[in-house]
Scaffold this motif. Structure first.
Motif, PDB file in Angstrom:
ATOM      1  N   GLN A  26     -56.029  50.035  26.962  1.00 40.28           N
ATOM      2  CA  GLN A  26     -55.682  50.638  27.825  1.00 40.28           C
ATOM      3  C   GLN A  26     -55.181  52.062  27.351  1.00 40.28           C
ATOM      4  OE1 GLN A  26     -52.272  48.497  29.652  1.00 40.28           O
ATOM      5  NE2 GLN A  26     -53.572  47.670  30.964  1.00 40.28           N
ATOM      6  N   ALA A  27     -55.212  53.075  28.068  1.00 42.06           N
ATOM      7  CA  ALA A  27     -54.856  54.212  27.793  1.00 42.06           C
ATOM      8  C   ALA A  27     -53.611  54.409  26.966  1.00 42.06           C
ATOM      9  CB  ALA A  27     -54.835  55.480  28.977  1.00 42.06           C
ATOM     10  N   ASP A  28     -52.497  53.486  27.564  1.00 35.90           N
ATOM     11  CA  ASP A  28     -50.926  53.849  26.952  1.00 35.90           C
ATOM     12  C   ASP A  28     -51.171  52.938  25.908  1.00 35.90           C
ATOM     13  OD1 ASP A  28     -49.114  51.733  29.043  1.00 35.90           O
ATOM     14  OD2 ASP A  28     -51.325  51.618  28.337  1.00 35.90           O
ATOM     15  N   GLU A  29     -52.137  52.348  25.247  1.00 34.39           N
ATOM     16  CA  GLU A  29     -51.881  51.389  24.232  1.00 34.39           C
ATOM     17  C   GLU A  29     -52.953  51.664  23.095  1.00 34.39           C
ATOM     18  OE1 GLU A  29     -50.502  47.464  26.898  1.00 34.39           O
ATOM     19  OE2 GLU A  29     -52.506  47.729  26.306  1.00 34.39           O
ATOM     20  N   ARG A  30     -53.713  52.708  23.064  1.00 35.22           N
ATOM     21  CA  ARG A  30     -54.568  53.198  22.043  1.00 35.22           C
ATOM     22  C   ARG A  30     -53.701  53.402  20.679  1.00 35.22           C
ATOM     23  NH1 ARG A  30     -57.576  57.829  24.656  1.00 35.22           N
ATOM     24  NH2 ARG A  30     -58.348  58.174  22.389  1.00 35.22           N
ATOM     25  N   PRO A  31     -54.312  53.068  19.594  1.00 32.45           N
ATOM     26  CA  PRO A  31     -53.665  53.298  18.468  1.00 32.45           C
ATOM     27  C   PRO A  31     -53.170  54.705  18.047  1.00 32.45           C
ATOM     28  CG  PRO A  31     -55.598  51.933  17.991  1.00 32.45           C
ATOM     29  CD  PRO A  31     -55.680  52.513  19.431  1.00 32.45           C
ATOM     30  N   ASP A  32     -53.662  55.841  18.608  1.00 29.90           N
ATOM     31  CA  ASP A  32     -53.356  57.080  18.445  1.00 29.90           C
ATOM     32  C   ASP A  32     -52.425  57.606  19.668  1.00 29.90           C
ATOM     33  OD1 ASP A  32     -56.314  58.769  19.356  1.00 29.90           O
ATOM     34  OD2 ASP A  32     -55.146  57.136  20.274  1.00 29.90           O
ATOM     35  N   VAL A  33     -51.790  56.595  20.263  1.00 35.35           N
ATOM     36  CA  VAL A  33     -51.148  57.318  21.445  1.00 35.35           C
ATOM     37  C   VAL A  33     -49.965  57.775  20.886  1.00 35.35           C
ATOM     38  CG1 VAL A  33     -49.803  55.137  21.940  1.00 35.35           C
ATOM     39  CG2 VAL A  33     -50.029  56.697  23.790  1.00 35.35           C
ATOM     40  N   ALA A  34     -49.452  58.864  21.505  1.00 35.58           N
ATOM     41  CA  ALA A  34     -48.057  59.721  21.140  1.00 35.58           C
ATOM     42  C   ALA A  34     -46.893  58.490  21.475  1.00 35.58           C
ATOM     43  CB  ALA A  34     -47.968  60.753  21.752  1.00 35.58           C
ATOM     44  N   MET A  35     -46.176  58.613  20.485  1.00 33.33           N
ATOM     45  CA  MET A  35     -45.035  57.661  20.659  1.00 33.33           C
ATOM     46  C   MET A  35     -44.186  57.928  21.972  1.00 33.33           C
ATOM     47  SD  MET A  35     -43.386  57.300  16.725  1.00 33.33           S
ATOM     48  CE  MET A  35     -43.275  58.977  16.415  1.00 33.33           C
ATOM     49  N   THR A  36     -43.440  57.041  22.644  1.00 33.78           N
ATOM     50  CA  THR A  36     -42.770  57.147  23.530  1.00 33.78           C
ATOM     51  C   THR A  36     -41.571  56.010  23.449  1.00 33.78           C
ATOM     52  OG1 THR A  36     -44.136  55.301  24.802  1.00 33.78           O
ATOM     53  CG2 THR A  36     -44.784  57.551  25.252  1.00 33.78           C
ATOM     54  N   GLY A  37     -40.513  56.388  24.358  1.00 32.75           N
ATOM     55  CA  GLY A  37     -39.461  55.542  24.581  1.00 32.75           C
ATOM     56  C   GLY A  37     -38.364  55.346  23.394  1.00 32.75           C
ATOM     57  N   GLU A  38     -38.171  54.228  23.424  1.00 28.63           N
ATOM     58  CA  GLU A  38     -36.864  53.942  22.072  1.00 28.63           C
ATOM     59  C   GLU A  38     -37.418  53.882  20.990  1.00 28.63           C
ATOM     60  OE1 GLU A  38     -36.013  52.582  26.190  1.00 28.63           O
ATOM     61  OE2 GLU A  38     -37.607  51.831  24.922  1.00 28.63           O
ATOM     62  N   SER A  39     -38.761  53.345  20.854  1.00 33.80           N
ATOM     63  CA  SER A  39     -39.206  53.579  19.259  1.00 33.80           C
ATOM     64  C   SER A  39     -39.120  55.134  18.823  1.00 33.80           C
ATOM     65  CB  SER A  39     -40.364  53.104  19.212  1.00 33.80           C
ATOM     66  OG  SER A  39     -40.375  51.338  19.294  1.00 33.80           O
ATOM     67  N   LYS A  40     -39.586  55.983  19.726  1.00 29.97           N
ATOM     68  CA  LYS A  40     -39.733  57.357  19.313  1.00 29.97           C
ATOM     69  C   LYS A  40     -38.612  57.790  18.967  1.00 29.97           C
ATOM     70  CE  LYS A  40     -41.313  61.995  20.874  1.00 29.97           C
ATOM     71  NZ  LYS A  40     -41.974  62.173  19.707  1.00 29.97           N
ATOM     72  N   GLN A  41     -37.518  57.747  19.694  1.00 30.49           N
ATOM     73  CA  GLN A  41     -36.111  58.198  19.604  1.00 30.49           C
ATOM     74  C   GLN A  41     -35.454  57.473  18.187  1.00 30.49           C
ATOM     75  OE1 GLN A  41     -33.634  58.663  23.064  1.00 30.49           O
ATOM     76  NE2 GLN A  41     -35.286  57.677  24.285  1.00 30.49           N
ATOM     77  N   LEU A  42     -35.801  56.299  17.826  1.00 30.71           N
ATOM     78  CA  LEU A  42     -35.196  55.859  16.586  1.00 30.71           C
ATOM     79  C   LEU A  42     -35.932  56.594  15.510  1.00 30.71           C
ATOM     80  CD1 LEU A  42     -33.087  53.650  16.404  1.00 30.71           C
ATOM     81  CD2 LEU A  42     -34.869  51.999  15.800  1.00 30.71           C
ATOM     82  N   HIS A  43     -37.356  56.823  15.599  1.00 34.00           N
ATOM     83  CA  HIS A  43     -38.039  57.288  14.510  1.00 34.00           C
ATOM     84  C   HIS A  43     -37.450  58.787  14.316  1.00 34.00           C
ATOM     85  CE1 HIS A  43     -41.404  54.549  15.976  1.00 34.00           C
ATOM     86  NE2 HIS A  43     -40.462  53.823  15.313  1.00 34.00           N
ATOM     87  N   ARG A  44     -37.291  59.565  15.289  1.00 34.40           N
ATOM     88  CA  ARG A  44     -36.655  60.770  15.212  1.00 34.40           C
ATOM     89  C   ARG A  44     -35.304  60.852  14.413  1.00 34.40           C
ATOM     90  NH1 ARG A  44     -37.181  63.587  20.776  1.00 34.40           N
ATOM     91  NH2 ARG A  44     -39.528  63.496  20.183  1.00 34.40           N
ATOM     92  N   PHE A  45     -34.557  59.963  14.823  1.00 37.08           N
ATOM     93  CA  PHE A  45     -33.325  59.899  14.325  1.00 37.08           C
ATOM     94  C   PHE A  45     -33.304  59.634  12.627  1.00 37.08           C
ATOM     95  CE2 PHE A  45     -30.412  56.447  12.219  1.00 37.08           C
ATOM     96  CZ  PHE A  45     -29.419  57.334  12.230  1.00 37.08           C
ATOM     97  N   VAL A  46     -34.347  58.746  12.294  1.00 35.72           N
ATOM     98  CA  VAL A  46     -34.528  58.576  10.858  1.00 35.72           C
ATOM     99  C   VAL A  46     -34.853  59.773  10.071  1.00 35.72           C
ATOM    100  CG1 VAL A  46     -35.980  57.287   9.215  1.00 35.72           C
ATOM    101  CG2 VAL A  46     -35.005  56.004  11.265  1.00 35.72           C
ATOM    102  N   ALA A  47     -35.803  60.637  10.789  1.00 30.86           N
ATOM    103  CA  ALA A  47     -36.304  61.769  10.189  1.00 30.86           C
ATOM    104  C   ALA A  47     -35.435  62.901  10.279  1.00 30.86           C
ATOM    105  CB  ALA A  47     -37.625  62.350  10.962  1.00 30.86           C
ATOM    106  N   ASP A  48     -34.440  62.911  11.120  1.00 30.89           N
ATOM    107  CA  ASP A  48     -33.459  63.777  11.182  1.00 30.89           C
ATOM    108  C   ASP A  48     -32.199  63.663  10.558  1.00 30.89           C
ATOM    109  OD1 ASP A  48     -35.091  65.275  12.761  1.00 30.89           O
ATOM    110  OD2 ASP A  48     -34.183  64.754  14.746  1.00 30.89           O
ATOM    111  N   VAL A  49     -31.899  62.693   9.861  1.00 30.54           N
ATOM    112  CA  VAL A  49     -30.630  62.281   9.286  1.00 30.54           C
ATOM    113  C   VAL A  49     -30.581  63.419   8.099  1.00 30.54           C
ATOM    114  CG1 VAL A  49     -29.404  60.894   7.460  1.00 30.54           C
ATOM    115  CG2 VAL A  49     -30.404  59.870   9.719  1.00 30.54           C
ATOM    116  N   ASP A  50     -29.259  64.317   8.040  1.00 32.21           N
ATOM    117  CA  ASP A  50     -29.049  65.312   7.360  1.00 32.21           C
ATOM    118  C   ASP A  50     -27.483  65.116   6.668  1.00 32.21           C
ATOM    119  OD1 ASP A  50     -28.453  67.584   5.964  1.00 32.21           O
ATOM    120  OD2 ASP A  50     -29.458  68.783   7.426  1.00 32.21           O
ATOM    121  N   LEU A  51     -27.399  64.808   5.343  1.00 29.60           N
ATOM    122  CA  LEU A  51     -26.183  64.816   4.853  1.00 29.60           C
ATOM    123  C   LEU A  51     -25.123  65.888   5.260  1.00 29.60           C
ATOM    124  CD1 LEU A  51     -25.626  62.220   2.882  1.00 29.60           C
ATOM    125  CD2 LEU A  51     -25.754  63.850   1.079  1.00 29.60           C
ATOM    126  N   ASP A  52     -25.644  67.047   5.179  1.00 28.94           N
ATOM    127  CA  ASP A  52     -24.814  67.994   5.598  1.00 28.94           C
ATOM    128  C   ASP A  52     -24.037  67.966   6.976  1.00 28.94           C
ATOM    129  OD1 ASP A  52     -25.173  69.421   3.135  1.00 28.94           O
ATOM    130  OD2 ASP A  52     -26.744  70.687   4.074  1.00 28.94           O
TER     131      ASP A  52
END
Length: 486
Positions: free
Chosen positions: A16-42
């Motif tokens: 399905q279009a929303d289940e292709r391996p290269d689909v852009a991240m959406t929803g809760e998973s995307k927000q969690l991944h963004r948090f991981v990438a953005d953690v900044d000690l400062d």
């Protein structure tokens, strides 16, 4: 019965279009991944950084103290066969393995004493810390990178636990949720971008496993499951770095974590993500046994202390706990198969130690102490009552003592000792570290307290380190060559 999953419809490309391996991240998973990438000690509060350092300190000391426990030597020997020599230290052993192998062994040792931290339903630190330290050593990370990766990974693990919807289905949350946290932490440590962090946690979905049957039967796989999660988290991140793709909706997808393993609440997962840190609610355990026994231990010890009771004065003991607690620690005390695990997961054994020995310490996990006939006799006499109306997992617990001199005495502990509501004092934490140091083979003879101070100092200044070599030497080096450490 759970409804069957709807069949997946395929397009000409097979998805399905929303289940292709290269689909852009959406929803809760995307927000969690963004948090991981953005953690900044400062941008992190000082309390978050300080708590992270305390967790690292405790976990490392626990692993060193647990290095001689049952199964550790066997896992170490197996890892030396299964994994090539590498840059990552096996703590206290002098061996060096590839990061996955070092994470496996160090995690097993850290979990062996059942003295490690607990955050809601997960023992996340024994998964995340061995994984990130092994990779930090392999990639010559800075202290800043280490702390950011750890905080990101432990927060992912904690939030997955807090957002899980009851009832528990029998999975071990430590390993099922921990592999996501470990994958995220290691992916962050090695510098993967947000999209690749998503692939790492997607790969972790294929590696999530762990059953509470190990707790029910009181066997050594209870210790092994967190170690497998640590190892698998390292592998997932490295596979993502190598270009392997993973599901991008690993949580909310039709066949994701929440659908197949344990239902989750997206709102709880994401509430104030990055502003509020749920891992700060971690329990620092005061006793080296399952957390389900701790409220009863405190209730019993308080009754004994307040009323100046001795064992001869106590004729009957009854403890009332919740259904989950009796499921975890309420069985008969039977040390015939795996005695240490049996002791760690028996409320009867814990209360017998309180009555005859005045508490529960690491010395009570020695074989001779576990097999003491007097302890076994007392454990068999303790009666357990279940409160079916209470769905608590770690509290409350009510202890009722029938005494010869003061009649019937009762005490209820309604919150988990060591939690935010009843925190472990600094003195108790230092006492716990001392209890561990006394158990590390050869540690005291080779300047144990001095070496402990070195580890504490190294962790305290870890965020300032541009080269973690000295820190990792203090943490991971063998006690046998302490004097030769550069």
């Amino acid at each position: 019965m759970r409804p069957a999953l709807p069949a997946l419809e395929r397009s000409e490309t097979g998805f399905q279009a929303d289940e292709r391996p290269d689909v852009a991240m959406t929803g809760e998973s995307k927000q969690l991944h963004r948090f991981v990438a953005d953690v900044d000690l400062d941008r992190l509060p000082a309390t978050v950084i300080a708590r992270a350092k305390r967790h690292i300190l405790e976990t490392v000391i626990l692993a060193l103290a647990g290095g001689s426990e049952e199964g550790v030597a066997e896992i170490r020997a197996l890892a030396k066969v299964e994994y090539a020599q590498g840059p990552s230290a096996v703590w206290g052993a002098g061996d060096r393995l590839q990061p996955s192998g070092a994470a496996l062994v160090n995690s097993y040792a850290a979990a062996a004493l059942d003295y490690d931290t607990l955050c809601n339903t997960v023992h996340g630190d024994v998964v995340i810390i061995p994984a990130v330290l092994a990779m930090a050593e392999a990639r010559q990370a800075t202290g800043r990178q280490l702390l950011e990766a750890y905080i990101a990974g432990i927060e992912v693990t904690a939030r997955l636990s807090f957002s899980a919807k009851p009832p528990q289905r029998g999975w071990t949350h430590t390993s099922v949720f921990g592999v996501f946290g470990a994958a995220a932490a290691v992916a962050r440590l090695i510098g993967l971008p947000e999209t690749r962090i998503g692939h790492a946690t997607g790969i972790a979905l294929s590696l999530a496993a762990g059953s509470q049957q190990s707790n029910v039967e009181k066997v050594l796989t209870k210790r092994l499951q967190p170690a497998l999660a640590a190892r698998n988290g390292v592998f997932a991140a490295l596979a993502a770095e190598a270009g392997i793709s993973g599901p991008q909706q690993s949580l909310e997808g039709r066949c994701g974590l929440w659908s197949l393993y344990q239902a989750g609440d997206p709102a709880l997962l994401l509430k104030d993500l990055g502003g509020e840190f749920r891992f700060l609610e971690t329990i620092l355990k005061g006793y080296p046994v399952c957390s389900c026994s701790h409220a009863a231990i405190v209730a019993c010890l308080e009754l004994i202390a307040i009323n100046a009771l001795d064992p001869a004065d106590i004729s009957e003991v009854e403890v009332t706990v919740t259904p989950f607690m009796v499921h975890m620690v309420g069985g008969d005390f039977d040390p015939s198969r795996d005695p240490v695990v049996a002791a760690q997961f028996s409320i009867r054994y814990a209360l017998a130690c309180c009555i005859l020995r005045g508490g529960v310490s690491l010395a009570d996990l020695d074989l001779a102490a576990i097999c003491d006939p007097a302890i076994q006799e007392w454990a068999a006499r303790i009666q357990i009552t279940v409160d079916p109306e209470n769905d608590g997992e770690l509290a409350p617990a009510r202890v009722r003592l029938k005494t010869r001199s003061k009649g019937v005495l009762e005490r209820c502990v309604s919150v988990m000792p060591g939690s935010v509501e009843a925190p472990l004092s600094d003195a108790a934490f230092k006492g716990k570290l001392q209890d561990c140091v006394d158990r590390i083979p050869g540690f005291s003879e080779q300047g144990g307290l001095v070496r402990l101070d070195e580890i504490v100092e190294a962790i305290d200044r870890s965020d300032q380190c541009t080269d973690l070599t000295g820190f990792l030497a203090a943490v991971g080096q063998s006690s046998n060559d302490f004097d030769q450490r550069p």
